[in-house]
Design a protein around this motif. Structure first.
Motif, PDB file in Angstrom:
ATOM      1  N   VAL A  58      38.511  29.150  28.290  1.00  0.00           N
ATOM      2  CA  VAL A  58      38.254  28.447  29.556  1.00  0.00           C
ATOM      3  C   VAL A  58      37.634  29.343  30.612  1.00  0.00           C
ATOM      4  O   VAL A  58      36.958  28.863  31.520  1.00  0.00           O
ATOM      5  CB  VAL A  58      39.551  27.805  30.100  1.00  0.00           C
ATOM      6  CG1 VAL A  58      40.069  26.770  29.135  1.00  0.00           C
ATOM      7  CG2 VAL A  58      40.622  28.862  30.388  1.00  0.00           C
ATOM      8  N   GLY A  59      37.862  30.656  30.553  1.00  0.00           N
ATOM      9  CA  GLY A  59      37.330  31.549  31.564  1.00  0.00           C
ATOM     10  C   GLY A  59      37.989  31.314  32.917  1.00  0.00           C
ATOM     11  O   GLY A  59      38.672  30.306  33.136  1.00  0.00           O
ATOM     12  N   PRO A  60      37.784  32.231  33.869  1.00  0.00           N
ATOM     13  CA  PRO A  60      38.364  32.060  35.207  1.00  0.00           C
ATOM     14  C   PRO A  60      37.914  30.775  35.893  1.00  0.00           C
ATOM     15  O   PRO A  60      38.689  30.135  36.608  1.00  0.00           O
ATOM     16  CB  PRO A  60      37.862  33.297  35.964  1.00  0.00           C
ATOM     17  CG  PRO A  60      37.619  34.313  34.896  1.00  0.00           C
ATOM     18  CD  PRO A  60      37.118  33.534  33.722  1.00  0.00           C
ATOM     19  N   LYS A 110      43.573  42.079  30.914  1.00  0.00           N
ATOM     20  CA  LYS A 110      43.799  43.525  30.918  1.00  0.00           C
ATOM     21  C   LYS A 110      43.733  44.040  32.353  1.00  0.00           C
ATOM     22  O   LYS A 110      43.303  43.323  33.257  1.00  0.00           O
ATOM     23  CB  LYS A 110      42.734  44.236  30.082  1.00  0.00           C
ATOM     24  CG  LYS A 110      42.613  43.738  28.676  1.00  0.00           C
ATOM     25  CD  LYS A 110      41.506  44.489  27.966  1.00  0.00           C
ATOM     26  CE  LYS A 110      40.335  43.592  27.702  1.00  0.00           C
ATOM     27  NZ  LYS A 110      39.324  44.192  26.864  1.00  0.00           N
ATOM     28  N   SER A 111      44.123  45.275  32.536  1.00  0.00           N
ATOM     29  CA  SER A 111      44.050  45.852  33.878  1.00  0.00           C
ATOM     30  C   SER A 111      42.619  45.855  34.395  1.00  0.00           C
ATOM     31  O   SER A 111      42.380  45.733  35.596  1.00  0.00           O
ATOM     32  CB  SER A 111      44.613  47.281  33.881  1.00  0.00           C
ATOM     33  OG  SER A 111      43.883  48.115  32.991  1.00  0.00           O
ATOM     34  N   SER A 112      41.646  45.942  33.494  1.00  0.00           N
ATOM     35  CA  SER A 112      40.243  46.022  33.905  1.00  0.00           C
ATOM     36  C   SER A 112      39.663  44.681  34.344  1.00  0.00           C
ATOM     37  O   SER A 112      38.631  44.646  35.009  1.00  0.00           O
ATOM     38  CB  SER A 112      39.392  46.595  32.763  1.00  0.00           C
ATOM     39  OG  SER A 112      39.501  45.783  31.601  1.00  0.00           O
ATOM     40  N   ASN A 113      40.295  43.567  33.974  1.00  0.00           N
ATOM     41  CA  ASN A 113      39.738  42.267  34.379  1.00  0.00           C
ATOM     42  C   ASN A 113      40.727  41.412  35.185  1.00  0.00           C
ATOM     43  O   ASN A 113      40.425  40.270  35.523  1.00  0.00           O
ATOM     44  CB  ASN A 113      39.235  41.478  33.159  1.00  0.00           C
ATOM     45  CG  ASN A 113      40.322  41.168  32.141  1.00  0.00           C
ATOM     46  OD1 ASN A 113      41.503  41.120  32.462  1.00  0.00           O
ATOM     47  ND2 ASN A 113      39.919  40.948  30.894  1.00  0.00           N
ATOM     48  N   THR A 114      41.894  41.961  35.494  1.00  0.00           N
ATOM     49  CA  THR A 114      42.891  41.179  36.224  1.00  0.00           C
ATOM     50  C   THR A 114      42.390  40.752  37.595  1.00  0.00           C
ATOM     51  O   THR A 114      42.572  39.596  38.014  1.00  0.00           O
ATOM     52  CB  THR A 114      44.204  41.976  36.378  1.00  0.00           C
ATOM     53  OG1 THR A 114      44.744  42.251  35.092  1.00  0.00           O
ATOM     54  CG2 THR A 114      45.227  41.190  37.182  1.00  0.00           C
ATOM     55  N   LEU A 115      41.752  41.668  38.333  1.00  0.00           N
ATOM     56  CA  LEU A 115      41.294  41.320  39.680  1.00  0.00           C
ATOM     57  C   LEU A 115      40.210  40.255  39.628  1.00  0.00           C
ATOM     58  O   LEU A 115      40.192  39.320  40.444  1.00  0.00           O
ATOM     59  CB  LEU A 115      40.794  42.572  40.413  1.00  0.00           C
ATOM     60  CG  LEU A 115      40.455  42.374  41.892  1.00  0.00           C
ATOM     61  CD1 LEU A 115      41.615  41.743  42.655  1.00  0.00           C
ATOM     62  CD2 LEU A 115      40.071  43.709  42.523  1.00  0.00           C
ATOM     63  N   HIS A 116      39.292  40.362  38.663  1.00  0.00           N
ATOM     64  CA  HIS A 116      38.276  39.317  38.488  1.00  0.00           C
ATOM     65  C   HIS A 116      38.943  37.984  38.206  1.00  0.00           C
ATOM     66  O   HIS A 116      38.581  36.957  38.793  1.00  0.00           O
ATOM     67  CB  HIS A 116      37.340  39.699  37.340  1.00  0.00           C
ATOM     68  CG  HIS A 116      36.488  38.577  36.837  1.00  0.00           C
ATOM     69  ND1 HIS A 116      36.035  38.511  35.533  1.00  0.00           N
ATOM     70  CD2 HIS A 116      36.021  37.453  37.432  1.00  0.00           C
ATOM     71  CE1 HIS A 116      35.327  37.408  35.370  1.00  0.00           C
ATOM     72  NE2 HIS A 116      35.307  36.745  36.508  1.00  0.00           N
ATOM     73  N   TRP A 167      40.826  43.482  46.894  1.00  0.00           N
ATOM     74  CA  TRP A 167      39.468  42.964  47.088  1.00  0.00           C
ATOM     75  C   TRP A 167      38.584  43.396  45.931  1.00  0.00           C
ATOM     76  O   TRP A 167      38.636  44.537  45.479  1.00  0.00           O
ATOM     77  CB  TRP A 167      38.876  43.496  48.393  1.00  0.00           C
ATOM     78  CG  TRP A 167      39.545  42.935  49.598  1.00  0.00           C
ATOM     79  CD1 TRP A 167      40.619  43.467  50.261  1.00  0.00           C
ATOM     80  CD2 TRP A 167      39.207  41.737  50.285  1.00  0.00           C
ATOM     81  NE1 TRP A 167      40.965  42.654  51.308  1.00  0.00           N
ATOM     82  CE2 TRP A 167      40.124  41.596  51.358  1.00  0.00           C
ATOM     83  CE3 TRP A 167      38.235  40.757  50.097  1.00  0.00           C
ATOM     84  CZ2 TRP A 167      40.074  40.516  52.233  1.00  0.00           C
ATOM     85  CZ3 TRP A 167      38.189  39.693  50.981  1.00  0.00           C
ATOM     86  CH2 TRP A 167      39.095  39.582  52.029  1.00  0.00           C
ATOM     87  N   LEU A 168      37.733  42.481  45.481  1.00  0.00           N
ATOM     88  CA  LEU A 168      36.860  42.783  44.352  1.00  0.00           C
ATOM     89  C   LEU A 168      35.675  43.642  44.784  1.00  0.00           C
ATOM     90  O   LEU A 168      35.144  44.416  43.998  1.00  0.00           O
ATOM     91  CB  LEU A 168      36.363  41.486  43.715  1.00  0.00           C
ATOM     92  CG  LEU A 168      35.848  41.575  42.289  1.00  0.00           C
ATOM     93  CD1 LEU A 168      36.887  42.196  41.364  1.00  0.00           C
ATOM     94  CD2 LEU A 168      35.468  40.202  41.768  1.00  0.00           C
TER      95      LEU A 168
END
Length: 532
Positions: free
Chosen positions: A144-146, A170-176, A470-471
């Protein structure tokens, strides 16, 4: 009736005997895990029961709730705090009748219809996914993606049902994920469910802490209503009125000339040369790199990334560039040139926007209508057909909220919105329509202004600044307005030069005028209006 326990869904660990032994379970909880689900798909009942009992001992020691996946009997036997049911598992109503009244029940959902049914059935929370692909579970449902999560969250507005996202996190995509998974009216995720990034780690405490800090920082910066439409970062936050916008745009141009940000551009081969020259003219430095192997290193050095898929090549490079830009919190400008022309372009745009979070999306009416699935404006190749949107201000505001970014709608009048503020820009000259790639040049200048804004914001921060949720850093609405004004104001100045006789002499004059722009020139000629 006993009250249901208060549950913090922020970091939801899904585990089992084959994934995380008790010692590592303790470390993961110490790192910030707030909820544990025991999932055993291959163990027999006796083994599952023993594993669940041992897991409960660990969870009780740290006052962390424990849920059981699927098995109502195991949940009853150990007195679990909750159960999680899949779409093919026992119905919520039957589980509710069998379990104590204070038991939390969660349901896996993959569509908006699933969410509506879970709410109607009385579920306490839903697990939305799979967001991305995963190696820990055989994924049968569509990813489904974000953006898909954001749409499902709309079904929870006005309810008390909680939501977590799962799969590939993962930690690398959590904020996204957190940033991109917010409904148009502001409903955000309550947490993330993680498996392999913690359980496969040699240091589960540190792995948990990385994700936990990101989730907590994101939640901290949310407004009381649970959302933050504006891309304005507190580092540079100032009112968005015409005079202040002009001042901030001028400051950003000064930042560009001071910091000379490296602007990474994956762009179409028709405009590569003039895009590079426009970047140089403003005082920044261009790099045109497309190989996926370069993206991890490049993303650490750049000020901003532009992805323009006009000639729709190098898709792997675009995916890797954006993913790494998000990891390093560098702004991304996405220019979906001709996105409505073919199904391949539409599917590619969807893949890109679900792989990474755009900071700015820039396009003409036809391109943005295709991206928004609007029938109000039609596309013909890279051009738009028709009179445009009946209410462009509302359109850009809505699309910015849906895509969680700043949106730039280009045309005779340009419109820019961050989902809250809408800015109307009335500069420009007809000769822009007579040269190839003038719209692509706007993408370049917007990316350049984003790079200048980002670098100036980073320069004001300590190297030890903690995770802030913030991203990207800096006021990206201002950067987008500045990028549009740079081209449109320069076009007006170039068009009246004596050496300009037509489109052939206009392009080099336009580059010249971009190089001569000053904050004072932009403030003098900018025609902008903030639309309420």
């Amino acid at each position: 009736m006993a009250n249901k326990p208060e549950v913090d869904y922020s970091l939801y660990l899904v585990t089992g005997r084959d994934l995380l032994p008790p010692g590592k379970a303790i470390q993961s909880i110490q790192g910030g895990v707030t909820l544990v689900q025991v999932r055993e798909k291959t163990a027999d009942t006796g083994e599952f029961l023993e594993i669940a009992r041992q897991s409960k001992v660990v969870c009780r020691k740290y006052n962390v709730p424990i849920f059981i996946n699927d098995r109502i009997d195991i949940a009853l036997a150990i007195g679990a705090d909750g159960v999680h049911l899949g779409q093919t598992d026992m119905p919520v109503s039957v589980a509710r009748a069998l379990l104590p009244p204070n038991t939390i029940i969660g349901v896996t959902v993959n569509t908006r219809e699933h969410v509506r049914k879970a709410v109607a059935d009385g579920a306490d929370y839903v697990g939305m996914g799979p967001v991305w692909g995963t190696t820990t579970k055989n994924v049968l449902s569509p990813l489904v993606g974000p953006r898909g999560v954001a749409k499902m969250l709309e079904e929870l507005e006005g309810t008390d049902v909680k939501a977590v996202a799962i799969a590939g996190i993962k930690s690398s995509n959590t904020l996204h994920l957190l940033h991109g998974s917010v409904s148009k009216s502001g409903r955000a995720l309550d947490g993330v469910a993680v498996v392999s990034d913690i359980v496969a780690s040699t240091d589960p405490r540190a792995a948990s802490a990385r994700i936990s800090s990101t989730v907590n920082a994101f939640k901290t910066r949310q407004q009381p209503s649970g959302h933050q439409f504006s891309m304005t970062n507190p580092v540079t936050e100032r009112p968005h009125n015409p005079e202040t916008l002009k001042e901030l745009v001028g400051e950003t141009l000064t930042f560009i000339k001071k910091f000379s940000p490296l602007v990474h551009q994956i762009t179409n081969n028709v405009v590569t040369n003039q895009s590079a020259n426009a970047t140089l003219a403003l005082g920044a430095s261009p790099i045109m790199a497309t190989s996926p192997e370069e993206m991890e290193d490049l993303s650490k050095a750049i000020g901003a990334l532009l992805v323009n898929f006009g000639t729709i090549k190098d898709l792997d490079g675009m995916l890797e560039a954006g993913r790494n830009a998000n990891i390093n919190r560098k702004p991304i400008v996405f220019d979906p040139v001709g996105v409505g022309a073919t199904s391949f372009r539409r599917s590619s745009a969807n893949e890109l926007l679900n792989t990474w979070q755009a900071t700015v999306i820039k396009g003409n009416a036809g391109e943005l209508a295709a991206l928004a699935n609007s029938s109000e404006v039609k596309a013909r190749g890279v051009d738009s057909v028709g009179s445009g949107f009946a209410n462009p201000a509302q359109f850009v505001r809505d699309l910015a909220r849906a895509e969680r970014c700043v949106v730039v709608l280009t045309g005779a009048i340009d419109w820019v919105s961050d989902g809250h503020t809408v800015v109307k820009l009335s500069n420009g000259h007809p000769l822009l329509g007579d040269i190839t790639g003038s719209g692509c040049m706007v993408g370049t200048t917007v990316a350049t202004f984003c790079g200048g804004m980002s670098m100036s914001a980073i320069a004001r921060l300590s190297e030890n600044t903690p995770e802030d949720g913030w991203l990207t850093r800096g006021d990206m609405l201002v950067a987008a307005v500045g990028g549009v004004l740079a081209v449109t104001v320069a076009s007006e100045l170039a068009a009246v030069r004596e050496d300009v006789k037509g489109s052939g002499t206009f392009l080099p004059a336009l580059i010249d005028e971009l190089g001569k722009l000053t904050p004072e020139t932009l403030a003098k000629y900018a025609k902008l209006e903030v639309v309420s």
